[in-house]
Scaffold this active site. Structure first.
Site, mmCIF file in Angstrom:
data_model
loop_
_atom_site.group_PDB
_atom_site.id
_atom_site.type_symbol
_atom_site.label_atom_id
_atom_site.label_comp_id
_atom_site.label_asym_id
_atom_site.label_seq_id
_atom_site.Cartn_x
_atom_site.Cartn_y
_atom_site.Cartn_z
ATOM 1 N N GLY A 46 0.837 -1.195 0.000
ATOM 2 C CA GLY A 46 0.000 0.000 0.000
ATOM 3 C C GLY A 46 0.867 1.237 0.000
ATOM 4 N N GLN A 51 3.136 9.888 1.431
ATOM 5 C CA GLN A 51 4.410 9.160 1.425
ATOM 6 C C GLN A 51 5.281 9.500 0.216
ATOM 7 O OE1 GLN A 51 2.364 5.188 2.249
ATOM 8 N NE2 GLN A 51 4.285 4.976 3.355
ATOM 9 N N CYS A 101 6.407 0.434 7.879
ATOM 10 C CA CYS A 101 5.952 1.517 7.015
ATOM 11 C C CYS A 101 7.114 1.937 6.125
ATOM 12 C CB CYS A 101 5.493 2.699 7.870
ATOM 13 S SG CYS A 101 4.949 4.112 6.901
ATOM 14 N N LEU A 102 6.826 2.101 4.842
ATOM 15 C CA LEU A 102 7.876 2.505 3.893
ATOM 16 C C LEU A 102 8.475 3.859 4.274
ATOM 17 C CD1 LEU A 102 5.978 1.446 0.667
ATOM 18 C CD2 LEU A 102 8.019 0.333 1.591
ATOM 19 N N HIS A 143 -4.194 1.457 7.764
ATOM 20 C CA HIS A 143 -2.860 2.079 7.803
ATOM 21 C C HIS A 143 -2.779 3.229 6.791
ATOM 22 C CE1 HIS A 143 1.723 1.531 8.127
ATOM 23 N NE2 HIS A 143 1.590 2.335 7.081
ATOM 24 N N GLU A 144 -3.273 2.990 5.572
ATOM 25 C CA GLU A 144 -3.174 4.025 4.523
ATOM 26 C C GLU A 144 -4.073 5.221 4.832
ATOM 27 O OE1 GLU A 144 -0.729 3.775 2.741
ATOM 28 O OE2 GLU A 144 -0.398 1.637 2.944
ATOM 29 N N HIS A 147 -2.544 7.499 7.188
ATOM 30 C CA HIS A 147 -1.546 8.390 6.577
ATOM 31 C C HIS A 147 -2.183 9.706 6.127
ATOM 32 C CE1 HIS A 147 2.382 6.510 6.369
ATOM 33 N NE2 HIS A 147 1.908 5.379 5.891
HETATM 34 ZN ZN ZN Z 1 2.935 3.591 6.008
#
Ligand code: ZN
Length: 173
Positions: A46, A51, A101-102, A143-144, A147
């Site tokens: 995702g 991000q 998380c990226l 999670h997304e 963000h």
């Molecule tokens: Zn994340």
């Protein structure tokens, strides 16, 4: 299509509330395509627009649609792009799971999430859509969407730790 650079903490865009999208123009189509490409390259399951440094309410997700498909070798993952997504229903049942998380390389955390959520939003062409997600897919959407509200998984985690080995793809979003 082009890869976008994934921003990491302490970039302030990650802590901001993102703006709703109201133009479904060519720029948005390019953004969605770039986000899918960037998510796959990372690799992750995702990605939210903050991000890649954009405070806009756009997310992409690539995962199995049904929980049972996680065990099925022939099943393929599905891609969703959701604009202005909202959780309109969430189960009382929750599940603990380990997330990364990226945008926070090397950190993992145990996070309690709703086991099932209904997500409403618009597709890339501005048409209303609704998704019913369970298990890990529900976790990815939560999670997304967090963000987009400037919330990162450590804000919700019951504990966090540094991971020395590489993090599994399915934990990165
Ligand atoms: Zn994340």
């Amino acid at each position: 299509m082009a890869l976008r650079k994934i921003v990491t903490l302490p970039n302030p865009v990650l802590k901001r509330k993102a703006h709703p999208v109201n133009r479904f123009d060519r720029d948005l189509q390019t953004l969605v395509d770039d986000m899918v490409e960037t998510m796959r390259e990372a690799p992750g399951v995702g990605l939210a627009a903050p991000q890649i440094g954009l405070a806009e309410r756009v997310i992409v997700v690539e995962y199995y649609e049904r929980e049972e498909d996680e065990e099925n070798e022939d099943a393929r993952k599905k891609v969703w792009a959701v604009i202005n997504p909202e959780i309109v229903k969430a189960s009382e049942e929750t599940l603990l799971g380990v997330e990364g998380c990226l945008s926070i390389p090397g950190l993992l955390g145990e996070v309690e999430r709703h086991a099932e959520v209904h997500v409403r939003g618009l597709n890339r062409h501005g048409k209303p859509m609704k998704i019913k997600a369970r298990g890990w897919l529900a976790r990815i959407f939560q999670h997304e969407i967090d963000h987009l509200n400037g919330i990162l998984f450590p804000d919700r985690a019951v504990r966090v730790w540094q991971q020395k080995q590489e993090v599994e793809q399915e934990q990165e979003f």
